[in-house]
Design a protein around this motif. Structure first.
Motif, mmCIF file in Angstrom:
data_model
loop_
_atom_site.group_PDB
_atom_site.id
_atom_site.type_symbol
_atom_site.label_atom_id
_atom_site.label_comp_id
_atom_site.label_asym_id
_atom_site.label_seq_id
_atom_site.Cartn_x
_atom_site.Cartn_y
_atom_site.Cartn_z
ATOM 1 N N UNK A 164 0.894 -1.180 0.086
ATOM 2 C CA UNK A 164 0.066 0.097 0.017
ATOM 3 C C UNK A 164 0.880 1.261 -0.025
ATOM 4 N N UNK A 165 1.918 1.467 0.845
ATOM 5 C CA UNK A 165 2.530 2.380 1.179
ATOM 6 C C UNK A 165 3.572 2.881 0.288
ATOM 7 N N UNK A 166 4.417 1.568 -0.057
ATOM 8 C CA UNK A 166 5.508 1.871 -0.967
ATOM 9 C C UNK A 166 5.306 1.679 -2.395
ATOM 10 N N UNK A 167 3.900 1.740 -2.670
ATOM 11 C CA UNK A 167 3.657 1.778 -4.075
ATOM 12 C C UNK A 167 2.505 2.886 -4.473
ATOM 13 N N UNK A 168 2.550 3.278 -5.628
ATOM 14 C CA UNK A 168 1.657 4.292 -6.080
ATOM 15 C C UNK A 168 0.405 3.729 -6.786
ATOM 16 N N UNK A 169 -0.739 4.117 -6.234
ATOM 17 C CA UNK A 169 -2.157 3.601 -6.789
ATOM 18 C C UNK A 169 -2.769 4.564 -7.773
ATOM 19 N N UNK A 170 -2.417 5.765 -7.620
ATOM 20 C CA UNK A 170 -2.864 6.838 -8.614
ATOM 21 C C UNK A 170 -1.753 7.704 -8.996
ATOM 22 N N UNK A 171 -2.074 8.496 -10.253
ATOM 23 C CA UNK A 171 -1.247 9.417 -10.724
ATOM 24 C C UNK A 171 -0.348 8.702 -11.676
ATOM 25 N N UNK A 172 0.619 9.726 -11.982
ATOM 26 C CA UNK A 172 1.631 9.211 -13.276
ATOM 27 C C UNK A 172 2.389 8.010 -12.892
ATOM 28 N N UNK A 173 2.493 7.839 -11.757
ATOM 29 C CA UNK A 173 3.442 6.419 -11.258
ATOM 30 C C UNK A 173 2.763 5.421 -10.756
ATOM 31 N N UNK A 174 1.295 5.550 -10.855
ATOM 32 C CA UNK A 174 0.707 4.364 -10.689
ATOM 33 C C UNK A 174 1.199 2.896 -11.001
ATOM 34 N N UNK A 175 1.266 2.019 -10.301
ATOM 35 C CA UNK A 175 1.965 0.644 -10.604
ATOM 36 C C UNK A 175 3.306 0.409 -10.380
ATOM 37 N N UNK A 176 3.939 1.430 -9.888
ATOM 38 C CA UNK A 176 5.435 1.607 -9.463
ATOM 39 C C UNK A 176 5.619 1.678 -8.111
ATOM 40 N N UNK A 177 6.584 1.232 -7.509
ATOM 41 C CA UNK A 177 6.885 1.136 -6.281
ATOM 42 C C UNK A 177 8.230 2.107 -5.875
ATOM 43 N N UNK A 178 8.631 2.599 -4.772
ATOM 44 C CA UNK A 178 9.446 3.294 -4.442
ATOM 45 C C UNK A 178 10.751 2.741 -3.922
ATOM 46 N N UNK A 179 11.991 3.084 -4.241
ATOM 47 C CA UNK A 179 13.206 2.511 -3.633
ATOM 48 C C UNK A 179 13.271 2.741 -2.031
ATOM 49 N N UNK A 180 14.049 2.143 -1.516
ATOM 50 C CA UNK A 180 14.338 2.453 0.131
ATOM 51 C C UNK A 180 14.596 3.589 0.359
ATOM 52 N N UNK A 181 14.340 4.313 1.449
ATOM 53 C CA UNK A 181 14.430 5.841 1.784
ATOM 54 C C UNK A 181 14.072 6.147 3.122
#
Length: 907
Positions: free
Chosen positions: A612-629
């Motif tokens: 849920x939190x580490x992944x985008x579900x709306x917007x231009x990056x929906x379907x992508x997750x974010x690297x560690x940070x």
């Protein structure tokens, strides 16, 4: 754009033509033969059975070819008595036989046995009726009217003819401006749920599910979309709510104005019919502790109404007529205060406060406090009342429970997922960029803090969070023991489970990759001890380091700072782990082989978080997750490897959780994300513009995420399963057809055909990261599922040569693989290839690389050291040699090597 050579297109076409000649037969002949399966024993993860929960749903895997579609299932308890069960398919083997089935029960029985057969019907089945803007669900005990429009998700909850609660809606408090320190004035806007649609997903006989979607609205503005599911079970006096919000507000770093959530909650109105002295308030404290009070208390007064009367009030029983009391009390009832409002606020993981007041406009008085509240409460009386609870209450602080107006005819109950007494939800990026305006400067930043920064990329827009709530419609105030059972169900939702031997025997999640713990030799026992140590250490660190909070709970940290005796929570890419190198997979494999409840709960929390939190579900990056940070969305590397469906599959198939099912289905078209963002944009040396017919996609971290989503959609027979199946097969074919197979590294992918162009010339493009985001586990499944010898050969070649010497690599591919890392983690590839090929030298190399390459070794300390002040903030322990990358890789390599080559360990 990189042009596709005509020769490559012709070669791809030739491969496509050959596809029709492949046999999609499954595995070995003996695995295909249908047999009579043994009965499956199901039991509860924890002691206590179903308890006060409404019901439980469990996923059960079956060997290939055993059960055909349409098979029905029966359930018996340990005494042989039939138990009502509702069953449905979760996944199919490619031959059409059942791979996973889900089974819903509302029985408290233990030692259940599942067999093929006709299910028993519940005495009172769940029924669902639609009409008049309402979905009416009856469990046989309670009736809930679900709204299909307007603000009320739950229009009413009745038990018999008594209305227990009504007007269940979502509430949101927006703070349009945030100021640091003591500057500025606080203003608030109040939003309520506005339903855009409601759908019945299941309608009994044992389990019914209703999904309600919408946004929070005030006037013309709707934002913070929600998706809520309501779960009902036959014969239950309660129901469960799974509540998801997706953040779509604006918060910009350096700006004080924006969409700051000050409060987020679920609110019900509770009608009250009893006299004030017969209205009971129960609020959960620590463990099964309870505040047990009446709105108008008649204990502790200067005049005594009678011991029996006092005892009855404390027990929550209806009091005798006041005319039978000591009249010195009865004639003065009007002078005894009525306490209408209660608040329990859990603003940290370490403390809650409880207060009450008579009514709005009057002062609060303290009513107690403690460390960690259960998140449970009740308001009502002898004529009925509502119990309510929020799961992971203190773990996902700041949370709060409110009761308002209990002295009136209608109390209002609010379960705050984000307490309005906490600071506003501040999701702004944490620094100003520090001059990193160009790719060159950003790469320099990466080289010092390990953070991949890029302006505008550290945004929370599109991240989500799911919470779970329970509600009981009681015919009267429950006895303390029953309230304790309800509170226990809120804290740990009972879960049925199939035993490890069933999972292993069904050959799911990679056949042969995990086996039950085995301490039969000293060498095996040592590895089992090390695995236990690592899990216990992370479980301890969650507590010591307070890895809790609404957005944080479920994740762990990436790297440790031995100098500060602290995890690097504030150092770029070394902070929150965000699934780096697959700790999710390590935890799920650890559970699959052991059946341990504590590991399941740890993995469950991580799955809820990372999906849920580490992944985008709306917007231009929906379907992508974010690297560690430092923040879960801070890094500019938005990639498939984090959104990877591989990390969600286990929880979904073990529990049939619909929300996780949504997340997996949403990834089916995530190959489109490569048009939106090039993951290699900062390091490319050749011009590249994303082209839907020639997208550069890696065969490791990229493809493993894509093919996992496609495989899962195919198995589930989801709405896009035929497209997904075609993508699985076409990408397998065209990876296998590359001059160097997987070693080629990447290819140009056509979104319309779902195929990689076959390169004209061989290239070596191997990364140490390619196989450590679930690739080995996925390929093991695919090779077992799909009879495609060329693909198997290509993958086994990759396995064989990653850990080979540079000379061996050069002899096979014309050049070596360059400087590589993570050899211990890749020993599981050696082990897999050894078993597939029968190569004894590969088997020996697997154990050599496991024991004596990088990562953890037998000479690692394998113990913790105690810490206390002034060295550290709180007393605890550290293992300053433990890093999460190494832990995930060691854990998976140990589990898989033991399963594959446990009989070939060095002496």
């Amino acid at each position: 754009m990189s042009p596709i050579p005509r020769r490559s297109l012709l070669k791809a076409a030739a491969v496509a033509g050959a596809a029709a000649q492949f046999s999609w037969a499954l595995g070995t002949p003996d695995a295909q033969a249908a047999t009579d399966p043994d009965p499956v024993r199901l039991d509860w993860l924890e002691d206590g059975g179903l308890g006060a929960a409404p019901g439980s749903t469990v996923g059960v895997p079956w060997p290939r070819g055993v059960h055909r579609p349409g098979q029905t299932f029966a359930l018996e308890d340990s005494a042989g008595k039939a138990v009502p069960v509702q069953s449905w398919p979760l996944a199919y083997w490619p031959d059409g036989s059942l791979k996973w089935t889900a089974h819903a029960v509302s029985s408290d029985a233990s030692g259940l046995t599942l067999t093929a057969g006709e299910p028993a019907a519940p005495e009172a089945r769940v029924t669902v009726e639609r009409g008049g803007g309402t979905i009416r669900v009856s469990t046989g005990v309670v009736t809930v009217k679900v709204g299909t429009n307007g603000p009320a998700l739950v229009k009413s909850v009745t038990r018999g003819t008594t209305e227990i609660a009504r007007d269940g809606r979502l509430v949101l408090v927006r703070q349009p401006e945030i100021e640091d320190e003591d500057q500025g004035a606080e203003k608030f806007e109040h939003f309520e749920s506005a339903i855009s649609g409601a759908e019945v997903e299941q309608d009994g006989p044992v389990r019914a599910v209703v999904r309600v979607d919408g946004k929070h609205r005030k006037g013309g503005r709707g934002w913070l979309p929600f998706s809520v599911r309501l779960y009902f079970y036959a014969g239950a006096d309660s129901f469960r709510m799974v509540h998801t919000i997706t953040f779509d507000g604006t918060q910009e770093p350096g700006k004080s104005s924006g969409d700051f959530v000050r409060g987020l909650g679920v609110r019900f109105t509770v009608p009250l019919r009893d006299a004030a002295y017969d209205r009971h308030i129960r609020i959960g404290g620590e463990g099964t502790g309870l505040l047990r009070e009446a709105v108008q208390g008649i204990t502790g007064l200067r005049r005594d109404p009678g011991a029996a009367v006092q005892a009855a009030q404390f027990a929550g029983e209806k009091l005798p007529d006041p005319s039978t009391w000591d009249q010195r009390v009865t004639t003065r009832l009007q002078y005894i205060p009525q306490w209408g409002d209660y608040t329990l606020a859990q603003l940290s993981a370490d403390g809650f406060t409880l207060r009450k007041r008579t009514r709005k406009g009057h002062g609060w008085i303290a009513a107690g406090g403690g460390r960690r509240a259960s998140g449970f409460g009740y308001v009502g009386g002898p004529s009925g009342g509502l119990s309510f609870g929020l799961r992971d209450f203190w773990e996902k602080f700041p949370a709060q429970l409110d009761v308002r107006g209990a002295h009136t005819d209608e109390a209002e109950v609010t379960l705050w997922l984000w307490s309005p007494e906490a600071r506003p939800m501040d999701l702004r990026f944490y620094h100003d960029g520090m001059g990193q305006d160009t790719y060159a400067e950003q790469l320099e930043g990466l080289n010092i803090t390990y953070e991949d920064y890029e302006p505008g990329f550290g945004t929370p827009y599109g991240i989500a969070r799911t919470s779970e709530l329970l509600f009981w419609a009681n015919e009267s105030t429950p006895a303390p023991e029953e309230l304790a059972r309800q509170a226990a169900a809120v804290r740990v939702l009972p879960q049925l489970a199939a035993p490890p031997r069933q999972l292993i025997g069904a050959k799911v999640f990679g056949p042969g990759l995990y086996s039950e713990p085995d301490r039969s030799t000293p060498a095996k026992a040592k590895i089992e001890d090390h695995l236990d140590f690592l899990f216990a250490y992370y479980k301890d660190q969650v507590e010591m380091r307070r890895w809790y909070g609404f957005w944080d709970y479920g994740d762990i940290m990436h790297s440790y700072d031995p100098v500060r005796h602290q995890w690097r929570y504030d150092v770029g890419g070394y902070a929150w782990d965000n699934s780096e190198l697959s700790p999710d997979l390590w935890l799920w494999f650890a559970y699959l082989r052991s059946g341990r409840a504590d590991i399941f709960r740890f993995a469950e929390a991580m799955t809820r978080h990372t999906g849920e939190v580490d992944v985008y579900h709306l917007g231009r990056w929906a379907g992508l997750g974010t690297r560690h940070g430092v923040q879960h969305y801070a890094d500019s590397a938005k990639q498939q490897r984090i959104a990877n469906t591989t990390y969600r599959r286990h929880y979904y198939f073990l529990t049939a959780d619909e929300r996780v099912g949504d997340l997996m289905h949403a990834n089916v078209d995530s190959d489109e994300t490569f048009l939106a963002l090039d993951p290699l944009r900062k390091i490319r040396t050749e011009p590249y513009t994303p082209d839907r017919h020639a997208l550069s996609i890696g065969f490791g971290t990229d493809w493993s995420g894509l093919v996992s989503a496609w495989l899962t959609e195919w198995e589930r027979r989801g709405p896009k399963w035929e497209k997904a199946r075609a993508r699985v097969l076409s990408t397998m074919e065209t990876i296998a057809a590359q001059p160097n197979g997987f070693v080629q590294g990447s290819g140009l992918y056509d979104l319309d055909t779902g195929r990689f162009a076959v390169a004209a010339t061989p290239v070596v493009g191997v990364s140490h990261l390619s196989a450590v985001f679930g690739l080995n586990e996925l390929c093991a499944e695919l090779i077992d599922l799909v009879d495609m010898p060329a693909f198997k050969t290509a993958y086994l070649d990759y396995c064989r040569y990653f850990n080979a010497t540079k000379a061996e690599q050069a002899a096979r591919y014309g050049t070596d693989f360059g400087t590589l890392l993570l050899f211990q983690g890749h020993s599981r590839l050696d082990a897999y290839a050894a078993v597939q090929t029968g190569d004894a030298q590969l088997a020996a190399r697997a154990w050599t690389k496991f024991y004596a390459s990088d990562g953890y070794t037998e000479s690692s300390p394998w113990k913790t050291e105690k810490l206390s002040g002034p060295v550290t903030l709180v007393p605890g322990s550290e293992a300053d040699w433990v890093y999460t990358n190494d832990t995930a890789l060691y854990g998976l390599a140990a589990i898989e090597n033991l399963a594959l080559l446990g009989d070939r360990m060095p002496s």
